[in-house]
Design a protein around this motif. Sequence first.
Motif, PDB file in Angstrom:
ATOM      1  N   VAL A  60       2.651  -1.122 -17.147  1.00  0.00           N
ATOM      2  CA  VAL A  60       3.275  -1.526 -16.240  1.00  0.00           C
ATOM      3  C   VAL A  60       4.523  -0.639 -15.806  1.00  0.00           C
ATOM      4  N   GLU A  61       4.661  -0.033 -14.803  1.00  0.00           N
ATOM      5  CA  GLU A  61       5.880   1.009 -14.383  1.00  0.00           C
ATOM      6  C   GLU A  61       6.835   0.298 -13.761  1.00  0.00           C
ATOM      7  N   ARG A  62       8.010   0.733 -13.849  1.00  0.00           N
ATOM      8  CA  ARG A  62       9.238  -0.036 -13.205  1.00  0.00           C
ATOM      9  C   ARG A  62       9.736   1.323 -12.588  1.00  0.00           C
ATOM     10  N   TYR A  63       9.673   1.103 -10.923  1.00  0.00           N
ATOM     11  CA  TYR A  63      10.326   2.092 -10.493  1.00  0.00           C
ATOM     12  C   TYR A  63      11.642   1.521  -9.606  1.00  0.00           C
ATOM     13  N   GLU A  64      12.719   2.249  -9.649  1.00  0.00           N
ATOM     14  CA  GLU A  64      13.945   2.203  -8.878  1.00  0.00           C
ATOM     15  C   GLU A  64      13.949   3.147  -7.805  1.00  0.00           C
ATOM     16  N   VAL A  65      14.067   2.680  -6.581  1.00  0.00           N
ATOM     17  CA  VAL A  65      14.374   3.266  -5.353  1.00  0.00           C
ATOM     18  C   VAL A  65      15.790   3.372  -4.782  1.00  0.00           C
ATOM     19  N   THR A  66      16.481   4.291  -4.512  1.00  0.00           N
ATOM     20  CA  THR A  66      17.699   4.332  -3.909  1.00  0.00           C
ATOM     21  C   THR A  66      17.781   4.857  -2.513  1.00  0.00           C
ATOM     22  N   ASP A  67      18.166   4.122  -1.585  1.00  0.00           N
ATOM     23  CA  ASP A  67      18.458   4.778  -0.446  1.00  0.00           C
ATOM     24  C   ASP A  67      19.695   5.468  -0.353  1.00  0.00           C
ATOM     25  N   LEU A  68      19.489   6.852   0.102  1.00  0.00           N
ATOM     26  CA  LEU A  68      20.629   7.951  -0.035  1.00  0.00           C
ATOM     27  C   LEU A  68      21.571   7.817   1.170  1.00  0.00           C
ATOM     28  N   THR A 113      22.868   4.635   1.964  1.00  0.00           N
ATOM     29  CA  THR A 113      23.725   3.461   1.716  1.00  0.00           C
ATOM     30  C   THR A 113      24.048   3.364   0.109  1.00  0.00           C
ATOM     31  N   ALA A 114      23.343   4.092  -0.516  1.00  0.00           N
ATOM     32  CA  ALA A 114      23.137   3.832  -2.003  1.00  0.00           C
ATOM     33  C   ALA A 114      22.795   2.414  -2.729  1.00  0.00           C
ATOM     34  N   GLU A 115      21.892   1.763  -1.746  1.00  0.00           N
ATOM     35  CA  GLU A 115      21.373   0.502  -2.209  1.00  0.00           C
ATOM     36  C   GLU A 115      20.263   0.742  -2.984  1.00  0.00           C
ATOM     37  N   THR A 116      19.975   0.308  -4.206  1.00  0.00           N
ATOM     38  CA  THR A 116      19.003   0.444  -4.970  1.00  0.00           C
ATOM     39  C   THR A 116      18.109  -0.826  -5.155  1.00  0.00           C
ATOM     40  N   HIS A 117      16.815  -0.636  -5.379  1.00  0.00           N
ATOM     41  CA  HIS A 117      15.998  -1.919  -5.670  1.00  0.00           C
ATOM     42  C   HIS A 117      14.794  -1.312  -6.605  1.00  0.00           C
ATOM     43  N   ALA A 118      14.205  -2.426  -7.262  1.00  0.00           N
ATOM     44  CA  ALA A 118      13.228  -2.064  -8.314  1.00  0.00           C
ATOM     45  C   ALA A 118      11.898  -2.719  -8.012  1.00  0.00           C
ATOM     46  N   PHE A 119      10.957  -2.071  -8.332  1.00  0.00           N
ATOM     47  CA  PHE A 119       9.634  -2.938  -8.022  1.00  0.00           C
ATOM     48  C   PHE A 119       8.778  -2.356  -9.443  1.00  0.00           C
ATOM     49  N   HIS A 120       7.505  -3.435  -9.508  1.00  0.00           N
ATOM     50  CA  HIS A 120       6.738  -3.141 -10.722  1.00  0.00           C
ATOM     51  C   HIS A 120       5.251  -2.628 -10.197  1.00  0.00           C
ATOM     52  N   LEU A 121       4.618  -1.771 -10.911  1.00  0.00           N
ATOM     53  CA  LEU A 121       3.424  -1.277 -10.353  1.00  0.00           C
ATOM     54  C   LEU A 121       2.485  -0.994 -11.676  1.00  0.00           C
ATOM     55  N   ALA A 122       1.133  -1.466 -11.315  1.00  0.00           N
ATOM     56  CA  ALA A 122       0.035  -1.548 -12.483  1.00  0.00           C
ATOM     57  C   ALA A 122      -1.071  -0.874 -11.977  1.00  0.00           C
ATOM     58  N   GLY A 123      -1.287   0.363 -12.167  1.00  0.00           N
ATOM     59  CA  GLY A 123      -2.421   0.973 -11.533  1.00  0.00           C
ATOM     60  C   GLY A 123      -2.222   1.057  -9.925  1.00  0.00           C
ATOM     61  N   ASP A 124      -2.967   0.510  -9.290  1.00  0.00           N
ATOM     62  CA  ASP A 124      -2.990   0.538  -7.795  1.00  0.00           C
ATOM     63  C   ASP A 124      -2.671  -0.931  -7.347  1.00  0.00           C
ATOM     64  N   ALA A 178       1.017  -1.227   0.013  1.00  0.00           N
ATOM     65  CA  ALA A 178       0.125  -0.072   0.020  1.00  0.00           C
ATOM     66  C   ALA A 178       0.864   1.257   0.128  1.00  0.00           C
ATOM     67  N   PHE A 179       2.004   1.212   0.780  1.00  0.00           N
ATOM     68  CA  PHE A 179       2.787   2.515   0.822  1.00  0.00           C
ATOM     69  C   PHE A 179       3.488   2.720  -0.465  1.00  0.00           C
ATOM     70  N   ARG A 180       4.009   1.806  -0.942  1.00  0.00           N
ATOM     71  CA  ARG A 180       4.972   1.799  -2.410  1.00  0.00           C
ATOM     72  C   ARG A 180       3.684   2.470  -3.410  1.00  0.00           C
ATOM     73  N   ILE A 181       2.522   1.977  -3.352  1.00  0.00           N
ATOM     74  CA  ILE A 181       1.599   2.549  -4.206  1.00  0.00           C
ATOM     75  C   ILE A 181       1.339   4.059  -3.905  1.00  0.00           C
ATOM     76  N   ALA A 182       1.112   4.378  -2.649  1.00  0.00           N
ATOM     77  CA  ALA A 182       0.581   5.870  -2.410  1.00  0.00           C
ATOM     78  C   ALA A 182       1.895   6.670  -2.628  1.00  0.00           C
ATOM     79  N   VAL A 183       3.188   6.167  -2.035  1.00  0.00           N
ATOM     80  CA  VAL A 183       4.454   7.255  -2.581  1.00  0.00           C
ATOM     81  C   VAL A 183       4.530   7.398  -4.041  1.00  0.00           C
ATOM     82  N   ALA A 184       4.366   6.229  -4.904  1.00  0.00           N
ATOM     83  CA  ALA A 184       4.527   6.288  -6.394  1.00  0.00           C
ATOM     84  C   ALA A 184       3.512   7.205  -6.955  1.00  0.00           C
ATOM     85  N   ARG A 185       2.265   7.059  -6.528  1.00  0.00           N
ATOM     86  CA  ARG A 185       1.324   7.917  -7.271  1.00  0.00           C
ATOM     87  C   ARG A 185       1.290   9.146  -6.691  1.00  0.00           C
TER      88      ARG A 185
END
Length: 197
Positions: free
Chosen positions: A156-164, A166-177, A101-108
């Motif tokens: 389908v959206e691919r997001y890349e999220v980087t922790d500033l 640690t510089a660690e990055t992960h990705a996730f895929h989102l379609a609508g909600d 839920a929180f990934r969806i809310a932040v991305a939107r």
Amino acid sequence: MPRGTYVHLTDTGPVEERFQCAPGPGGWRYASTRSDGARVDLTVDSVWRQIRIELATSAWLIRGGLAGHDLLWVRHPAPPGTTEPTEHRERAAGFLADSPAFRIAVARHLALSPAEDRRVRLVHVQGPSLSTLTVDQRWRLAEIDTYETETAPLPVERYEVTDLSTAETHAFHLAGDVVLEAPALELADLESPPNLT
């Protein structure tokens, strides 16, 4: 109204999160219960600001939301009354927790265009104790792929999220909600299509 089941792949084994979410007159709401007893109730406004959240485990409860530029929350043992609740305030855009839920809310809320990125400060809620840590991240909408379905094309959206820190990055895929894929998370069942508006 999407309903379904996410599976969290934890160190102690899989945990199911049964969810439903839907747009409302002034925003969007997500509610879920998990097989480990945790639950989430998140309401956002028309620009996807987290105006009301409730996170609960068997031992702890957090209630809060955005008020202006500040994120406010109260954390106390569950059931309440055993000790005084602790009030918190942080200049942040919202919460981040295990629930999709929180990934969806932040991305939107960020409403990024393809290849655009933005720095965002969030309060990360973690573990059965619902401990909180303020984190700075950079979110990037890396790409959007469109897939043909029986009813309509599915972006389908691919997001890349980087922790500033640690510089660690992960990705996730989102379609609508609906989050289709994320680290340690699987969409195991979806009873109806995502909302794309």
